[in-house]
Design an enzyme around this catalytic site. Structure first.
Site, mmCIF file in Angstrom:
data_model
loop_
_atom_site.group_PDB
_atom_site.id
_atom_site.type_symbol
_atom_site.label_atom_id
_atom_site.label_comp_id
_atom_site.label_asym_id
_atom_site.label_seq_id
_atom_site.Cartn_x
_atom_site.Cartn_y
_atom_site.Cartn_z
ATOM 1 N N GLU A 146 0.812 -1.219 0.000
ATOM 2 C CA GLU A 146 0.000 0.000 0.000
ATOM 3 C C GLU A 146 0.842 1.265 0.000
ATOM 4 O O GLU A 146 0.437 2.289 -0.566
ATOM 5 C CB GLU A 146 -0.941 0.015 1.211
ATOM 6 C CG GLU A 146 -2.078 -0.983 1.134
ATOM 7 C CD GLU A 146 -1.715 -2.345 1.695
ATOM 8 O OE1 GLU A 146 -2.596 -3.221 1.749
ATOM 9 O OE2 GLU A 146 -0.532 -2.544 2.083
ATOM 10 N N PHE A 200 -12.007 -7.327 13.676
ATOM 11 C CA PHE A 200 -10.874 -7.800 12.883
ATOM 12 C C PHE A 200 -10.522 -6.771 11.807
ATOM 13 O O PHE A 200 -11.366 -6.328 11.055
ATOM 14 C CB PHE A 200 -11.212 -9.144 12.243
ATOM 15 C CG PHE A 200 -10.131 -9.663 11.330
ATOM 16 C CD1 PHE A 200 -8.901 -10.057 11.845
ATOM 17 C CD2 PHE A 200 -10.345 -9.739 9.961
ATOM 18 C CE1 PHE A 200 -7.905 -10.526 11.010
ATOM 19 C CE2 PHE A 200 -9.350 -10.217 9.119
ATOM 20 C CZ PHE A 200 -8.118 -10.605 9.638
ATOM 21 N N GLN A 201 -9.261 -6.403 11.759
ATOM 22 C CA GLN A 201 -8.719 -5.429 10.815
ATOM 23 C C GLN A 201 -9.415 -4.064 10.921
ATOM 24 O O GLN A 201 -9.560 -3.349 9.934
ATOM 25 C CB GLN A 201 -8.782 -5.954 9.376
ATOM 26 C CG GLN A 201 -7.793 -7.090 9.126
ATOM 27 C CD GLN A 201 -7.573 -7.408 7.667
ATOM 28 O OE1 GLN A 201 -8.431 -7.169 6.833
ATOM 29 N NE2 GLN A 201 -6.408 -7.957 7.360
ATOM 30 N N LYS A 248 -17.733 -1.293 5.071
ATOM 31 C CA LYS A 248 -18.097 -2.340 4.114
ATOM 32 C C LYS A 248 -19.605 -2.407 3.885
ATOM 33 O O LYS A 248 -20.059 -2.591 2.743
ATOM 34 C CB LYS A 248 -17.576 -3.687 4.620
ATOM 35 C CG LYS A 248 -17.781 -4.829 3.633
ATOM 36 C CD LYS A 248 -17.101 -6.104 4.110
ATOM 37 C CE LYS A 248 -17.234 -7.213 3.064
ATOM 38 N NZ LYS A 248 -16.509 -8.450 3.478
ATOM 39 N N MET A 281 23.918 9.407 3.586
ATOM 40 C CA MET A 281 23.849 10.672 4.308
ATOM 41 C C MET A 281 24.090 10.465 5.797
ATOM 42 O O MET A 281 24.714 11.308 6.461
ATOM 43 C CB MET A 281 22.495 11.356 4.067
ATOM 44 C CG MET A 281 22.419 12.772 4.604
ATOM 45 S SD MET A 281 23.598 13.906 3.812
ATOM 46 C CE MET A 281 22.662 14.379 2.360
#
Length: 626
Positions: A95, A157-158, A207, A523
């Protein structure tokens, strides 16, 4: 968790600061402002559809041609109508890659970039690219699935409160509570992302809302009370700025990324040539003014040119256009440009006076500000009010001649990274888009490639995100398929998001990647050399000593062409070979020396007066002349 009321739309942290800022002198009654708008399409009759179908139809109506994303349980209902949509979906491998690709697409095209993720970890993996887009003012809309409404707040969940998580790093965000809202919310999100000061907007959709039956009609009526970005500046402030510019003996135009966001590069050049004032362009503004132009002093800041840094430092008038007086430009703030009167023009009133006291605040879109400054400066000149800048230019030209950008060849015979990047820019040419990761290679790419045109340099400036380059280059190439796109990446950055090369290979996105492989977090190693007595704690990556990973083999495993270059004699022909390949992504492993450093340098927390031209070499100046 509830959707914020419309009244909260104008009250982000930036606008709260602006409301309390007494330096912003704007007569709102006399100022034209932006009004909400959606694409002018023929209204559609309401038709039965699911929430997911309404989402996809809304994207189509908003002229979205591509989205970057990964499906998952909560967002899955949206993927069914997307299967039949005219909107192209590019399946990324992480993602974070989706978010940076949307950013690169937006930066290259000027359109809104769109990314999609599912709930929980899918959404939280977007946090870094959302923060990156927020810091660099990039128009992006992130669409996330959320667990079903009854589960919100139950640690389902999630589940993750992505609206709350991203509140400080979005221009605005929405939690959609019913399917009927979807067209309006999408239209508002795109308007908010692209108007005023651009920025990321998140739309979180449960959802069950995606699955719910609804009707779709377009265009919706936007409801954004209090959101009216000021586009046209106040005439009195413009005239005062022109008066200061006409009287200045040591003026500088300090140009930031807002000039590019406003599409104001042509106007900037007219203003500069009309006034003869020196121009400095920040890291985010490279390409807004041609690097080769005689009036361009280069990039200011921590690794800017000596002429640009000292031009700002010794100026008597600084005209800041779409810049925000970032700490990497100002150095120690209380010692920055002590004798300068400041004109600060920005579309975001919260930026004006935030870091530096401003004498003439101008709120407005940079294009309109510059166009009106041209008129006002022309009037000043017609009235005989104009100063002679010959002495100022004599001083600045002397600095340019004595302290040009350059580098030393490695004493151990290894390949110079600066040479690689310089030749890359010269061979590829000014029409290509260059995308950089973060670190030494980013600074060398900003210094040794000449940017002659706007929107040819993309990088993560504000957040400094390692892993930005590969997915952002992917997004830029999708948006500009006929333009050559090169990512200049470090071996550390490259290992964070190179999995998106699999996406590029499968989706037919032939980006080209130059990995500046010095075997270290470059760096960080430079700072350890200068400030930590050469105690190299956890900076060696093993890409030299052990060749783990082998970048050529890795490129081939990801469906790309892999090349390697280890000597100066092979640089040109290796780049030329990559340029001949246009049907697959190409990765070049440039194995370079580990001890090269970025110069000039202003150490963090020190004054710009303490700029070092090279290690142990501080520029000398005649204080009577400057």
């Amino acid at each position: 968790m509830t959707r914020p009321t419309p009244e909260t739309l104008a009250h982000t942290a930036r606008r709260a600061r602006a409301a309390a800022d007494p330096t912003v002198d704007v007569d709102q009654a006399a100022t034209r402002t932006a009004t909400p708008a959606v694409p002018a399409v023929r209204p559609t009759a309401a038709t039965p559809i699911s929430g997911a179908g309404s989402l996809v139809r809304s994207l189509e109506a908003l002229d979205v041609d591509v989205v970057f994303g990964i499906p998952g349980g909560a967002i899955l209902p949206a993927y069914d109508p997307l299967y039949d949509s005219t909107v192209r979906h590019i399946l990324v491998r992480h993602e974070q890659g989706a978010g940076h690709a949307a950013t690169g697409y937006a930066q290259a095209t000027g359109k809104v970039g769109v990314c999609i993720a599912t709930s929980g970890p899918g959404a939280t993996n977007l946090v870094t690219p959302i923060a990156d887009a927020y810091m660099d003012s990039v128009a992006m809309v992130a669409i996330t699935g959320q667990v079903a409404s009854p589960l919100i707040g139950t640690d389902g969940f999630q589940e993750a409160d992505i609206q709350g998580i991203t509140l400080p790093i979005t221009k605005h965000n929405f939690l959609v509570q019913n399917a009927e809202e979807i067209p309006r919310v999408l239209a508002e999100a795109f308007h908010l992302a692209s108007s005023g000061r651009p920025g990321p907007v998140l739309v979180d959709i449960p959802k069950d809302v995606l699955q719910a039956p609804t009707t779709f009609a377009w265009p919706p009526t936007l409801d954004l009370p209090g959101y009216r970005p000021t586009l046209h500046p106040h005439g009195k402030q413009i005239r005062e700025a022109a008066r200061l510019m006409a009287a200045a003996r040591r003026p500088v135009l300090y140009v930031g990324g807002g000039v590019l966001k406003a599409g104001a590069a042509d106007g900037l050049r007219r203003l500069a040539e009309l006034t003869g004032i020196p121009v400095v362009t920040t890291l985010m503004a490279l390409g807004a003014f041609p690097d080769s132009h005689q009036q361009h002093l280069g990039m200011p800041g921590m690794h800017g040119t000596v002429a640009a840094v000292y031009g700002l430092q010794k100026a008597d008038v600084i005209v800041a256009l779409g810049a925000r007086f970032d700490d990497r430009v100002t150095g120690k703030l209380d010692s920055f440009a002590p004798d300068a009167a400041v004109v600060h023009a920005d579309i975001d009133p919260a930026e004006i006076g935030k870091n530096r006291h401003v004498d003439v605040p101008i709120v407005g879109d940079a294009k309109h500000v510059i166009d009106e400054l041209i008129v006002a400066v022309t009037a000043e000149r017609s009235a005989g009010h104009n100063t002679d800048l010959a002495d100022w230019w004599t001083q600045l030209d002397d600095l340019r001649n004595r302290y040009p950008l350059g580098y030393d060849e490695p004493v151990d015979g290894t390949l110079s990274p600066q040479y690689v990047i310089k030749r890359l820019g010269e061979i590829v040419g000014p029409d290509a888009i260059f995308v950089a990761g973060v670190g030494q290679h980013q600074m060398w790419a900003s210094q040794f490639i000449s940017y002659e045109k706007p929107y040819t340099w993309l990088n993560s400036g504000g957040l400094g995100t390692m892993g930005y380059a590969v997915p952002a280059a992917m997004g830029a190439k999708v948006g500009k398929p006929d333009t050559v796109v090169w990512a200049v990446d470090g071996d550390g950055c490259f290992q964070m998001t190179n999995q998106e090369l699999a996406t590029c290979a499968l989706e037919g996105i032939p980006v080209k990647i130059a990995v500046i492989n010095n075997g270290n977090l470059g760096m960080v190693r430079q700072w350890q050399t200068l400030f930590y007595n050469e105690r190299y704690s956890n900076t060696e990556l093993g890409t030299h000593k052990h060749r783990i990973p082998d970048f050529v083999k890795l490129a081939e495993a990801l469906g790309c062409v892999g090349l390697r270059c280890e000597s100066a004699d092979d640089v040109d022909k290796t780049i030329a070979a990559a340029m001949e390949i246009n049907d697959a992504p190409v990765v070049i492993d440039f194995v370079v020396g580990k001890d090269a450093m970025v110069w000039p340098m202003v150490a963090a927390g020190t004054s710009n007066d303490e700029i070092m031209f090279a290690r142990g070499v501080r520029p000398t100046f005649d204080e009577d002349d400057i």
